[in-house]
Design an enzyme around this catalytic site. Sequence first.
Site, PDB file in Angstrom:
ATOM      1  N   GLY A  64       0.777  -1.240   0.000  1.00  0.00           N
ATOM      2  CA  GLY A  64       0.000   0.000   0.000  1.00  0.00           C
ATOM      3  C   GLY A  64       0.807   1.287   0.000  1.00  0.00           C
ATOM      4  O   GLY A  64       0.351   2.299   0.532  1.00  0.00           O
TER       5      GLY A  64
ATOM      6  N   ASN B 252       1.411   3.306  -2.508  1.00  0.00           N
ATOM      7  CA  ASN B 252       0.679   4.349  -3.251  1.00  0.00           C
ATOM      8  C   ASN B 252      -0.464   4.896  -2.411  1.00  0.00           C
ATOM      9  O   ASN B 252      -0.714   6.103  -2.394  1.00  0.00           O
ATOM     10  CB  ASN B 252       0.136   3.785  -4.575  1.00  0.00           C
ATOM     11  CG  ASN B 252       1.178   3.840  -5.682  1.00  0.00           C
ATOM     12  OD1 ASN B 252       1.543   4.916  -6.134  1.00  0.00           O
ATOM     13  ND2 ASN B 252       1.656   2.675  -6.099  1.00  0.00           N
TER      14      ASN B 252
ATOM     15  N   ARG C   3     -16.319 -15.418  -8.118  1.00  0.00           N
ATOM     16  CA  ARG C   3     -15.770 -14.071  -8.306  1.00  0.00           C
ATOM     17  C   ARG C   3     -16.874 -13.006  -8.217  1.00  0.00           C
ATOM     18  O   ARG C   3     -16.715 -11.965  -7.592  1.00  0.00           O
ATOM     19  CB  ARG C   3     -15.112 -14.014  -9.688  1.00  0.00           C
ATOM     20  CG  ARG C   3     -14.414 -12.741 -10.004  1.00  0.00           C
ATOM     21  CD  ARG C   3     -13.808 -12.832 -11.392  1.00  0.00           C
ATOM     22  NE  ARG C   3     -12.662 -13.725 -11.418  1.00  0.00           N
ATOM     23  CZ  ARG C   3     -11.417 -13.345 -11.113  1.00  0.00           C
ATOM     24  NH1 ARG C   3     -11.170 -12.102 -10.754  1.00  0.00           N
ATOM     25  NH2 ARG C   3     -10.410 -14.185 -11.156  1.00  0.00           N
TER      26      ARG C   3
ATOM     27  N   LEU D 136     -11.745  -6.905 -11.511  1.00  0.00           N
ATOM     28  CA  LEU D 136     -13.145  -6.636 -11.196  1.00  0.00           C
ATOM     29  C   LEU D 136     -13.992  -6.924 -12.438  1.00  0.00           C
ATOM     30  O   LEU D 136     -13.630  -6.535 -13.552  1.00  0.00           O
ATOM     31  CB  LEU D 136     -13.307  -5.166 -10.765  1.00  0.00           C
ATOM     32  CG  LEU D 136     -12.581  -4.835  -9.455  1.00  0.00           C
ATOM     33  CD1 LEU D 136     -12.432  -3.329  -9.274  1.00  0.00           C
ATOM     34  CD2 LEU D 136     -13.309  -5.451  -8.256  1.00  0.00           C
TER      35      LEU D 136
ATOM     36  N   HIS E  96      -0.977   1.510 -13.137  1.00  0.00           N
ATOM     37  CA  HIS E  96      -0.361   0.289 -13.669  1.00  0.00           C
ATOM     38  C   HIS E  96       1.125   0.566 -13.914  1.00  0.00           C
ATOM     39  O   HIS E  96       1.474   1.609 -14.474  1.00  0.00           O
ATOM     40  CB  HIS E  96      -1.055  -0.115 -14.982  1.00  0.00           C
ATOM     41  CG  HIS E  96      -0.482  -1.361 -15.555  1.00  0.00           C
ATOM     42  ND1 HIS E  96      -0.798  -2.620 -15.072  1.00  0.00           N
ATOM     43  CD2 HIS E  96       0.428  -1.553 -16.542  1.00  0.00           C
ATOM     44  CE1 HIS E  96      -0.112  -3.525 -15.747  1.00  0.00           C
ATOM     45  NE2 HIS E  96       0.633  -2.911 -16.638  1.00  0.00           N
TER      46      HIS E  96
ATOM     47  N   THR F 192     -12.025   0.240 -17.264  1.00  0.00           N
ATOM     48  CA  THR F 192     -13.144  -0.268 -18.054  1.00  0.00           C
ATOM     49  C   THR F 192     -13.123  -1.788 -17.916  1.00  0.00           C
ATOM     50  O   THR F 192     -12.243  -2.338 -17.251  1.00  0.00           O
ATOM     51  CB  THR F 192     -12.999   0.120 -19.537  1.00  0.00           C
ATOM     52  OG1 THR F 192     -11.767  -0.428 -20.015  1.00  0.00           O
ATOM     53  CG2 THR F 192     -12.995   1.621 -19.721  1.00  0.00           C
TER      54      THR F 192
ATOM     55  N   LEU G 289      -9.076  -5.405 -19.231  1.00  0.00           N
ATOM     56  CA  LEU G 289      -7.972  -5.319 -18.271  1.00  0.00           C
ATOM     57  C   LEU G 289      -6.892  -4.322 -18.720  1.00  0.00           C
ATOM     58  O   LEU G 289      -6.359  -4.440 -19.813  1.00  0.00           O
ATOM     59  CB  LEU G 289      -7.360  -6.721 -18.101  1.00  0.00           C
ATOM     60  CG  LEU G 289      -6.228  -6.842 -17.087  1.00  0.00           C
ATOM     61  CD1 LEU G 289      -6.739  -6.627 -15.678  1.00  0.00           C
ATOM     62  CD2 LEU G 289      -5.552  -8.205 -17.211  1.00  0.00           C
TER      63      LEU G 289
HETATM   64  C1  GRF Z   1       2.485  -0.669  -7.921  1.00  0.00           C
HETATM   65  O1  GRF Z   1       3.621  -0.853  -8.730  1.00  0.00           O
HETATM   66  C2  GRF Z   1       1.254  -0.491  -8.781  1.00  0.00           C
HETATM   67  O2  GRF Z   1       1.496   0.171  -9.983  1.00  0.00           O
HETATM   68  C3  GRF Z   1       0.865  -1.913  -9.071  1.00  0.00           C
HETATM   69  O3  GRF Z   1       1.138  -2.617  -7.881  1.00  0.00           O
HETATM   70  C4  GRF Z   1       2.143  -1.930  -7.139  1.00  0.00           C
HETATM   71  C5  GRF Z   1       1.546  -1.626  -5.810  1.00  0.00           C
HETATM   72  O4  GRF Z   1       2.450  -1.095  -4.900  1.00  0.00           O
HETATM   73  N1  GRF Z   1      -0.495  -1.981  -9.522  1.00  0.00           N
HETATM   74  P1  GRF Z   1       1.946  -0.496  -3.519  1.00  0.00           P
HETATM   75  O5  GRF Z   1       1.081  -1.558  -2.840  1.00  0.00           O
HETATM   76  O6  GRF Z   1       1.170   0.754  -3.810  1.00  0.00           O
HETATM   77  O7  GRF Z   1       3.187  -0.232  -2.729  1.00  0.00           O
END
Ligand code: GRF
Length: 216
Positions: free
Chosen positions: A12, A14, A65, A93, A109, A141, A144
């Site tokens: 986490g 980000n 799912r 999702l 991404h 969307t 993927l």
């Molecule tokens: C990041 O590289 C993000 O782009 C990808 O998964 C990673 C997550 O990292 N979708 P964090 O959990 O935010 O540290």
Amino acid sequence: MKKIAVLISGRGSNMLGLAKRCREERWPARIVAVISNRPGAAGLEAAAGLGLHAEAIDHAAFAERAEFDEALARRLEELQVDWIVLAGFMRVLGEAFVNRFAGRIVNIHPSLLPSFPGLHTHRRALEAGVRLHGATVHLVTASLDLGPIVAQAAVPVLDGDDPDRLADRVLAAEHRLYPMALRWLVEDRIVVEGQRCRLRDPREGEAQWFVADPSA
Ligand code: GRF
């Protein structure tokens, strides 16, 4: 004040970056919940440590799912969120979920989409020999990793890079890119035209990308 839910599956970083920026800069939005599909995700504890509401909806507890998607959707509706922010959320999702929250789900991404959708992007970028790699913030969307692109950060590939070293530099760029792009979205400054997103204000036209300093 707009309400944001951040969906995570792991550490986490980000999410934590977004949470700090929300506070520091008096954002027009607040994080009302951090939700993980994995109860053991380190990010949940870190979020709680920042005083955020953190909870798990364990995908393994659902046989199908679609049942997990439904439980998650109900919870997000209960919370009355305006934006669903995927930040290292490792579940795909389904179409019904995406349509239910159409235009209000955003993801980051770790590649310059449409190159390298899916997993192991840093290894694949090195194998492909690209000299510029990076990260993309895009609207979600049903296909993927292929929604309209809000903003991108390019990260030079250096001689001697391995997937971990490259991932670290891309992650540092992600931490700059995601708060910037999310802020535009919650402030309703992004116009979506087909696959293209642009800032409403034409004077800001070039703000939607940057090249990361390779030495950073
Ligand atoms: C990041 O590289 C993000 O782009 C990808 O998964 C990673 C997550 O990292 N979708 P964090 O959990 O935010 O540290």
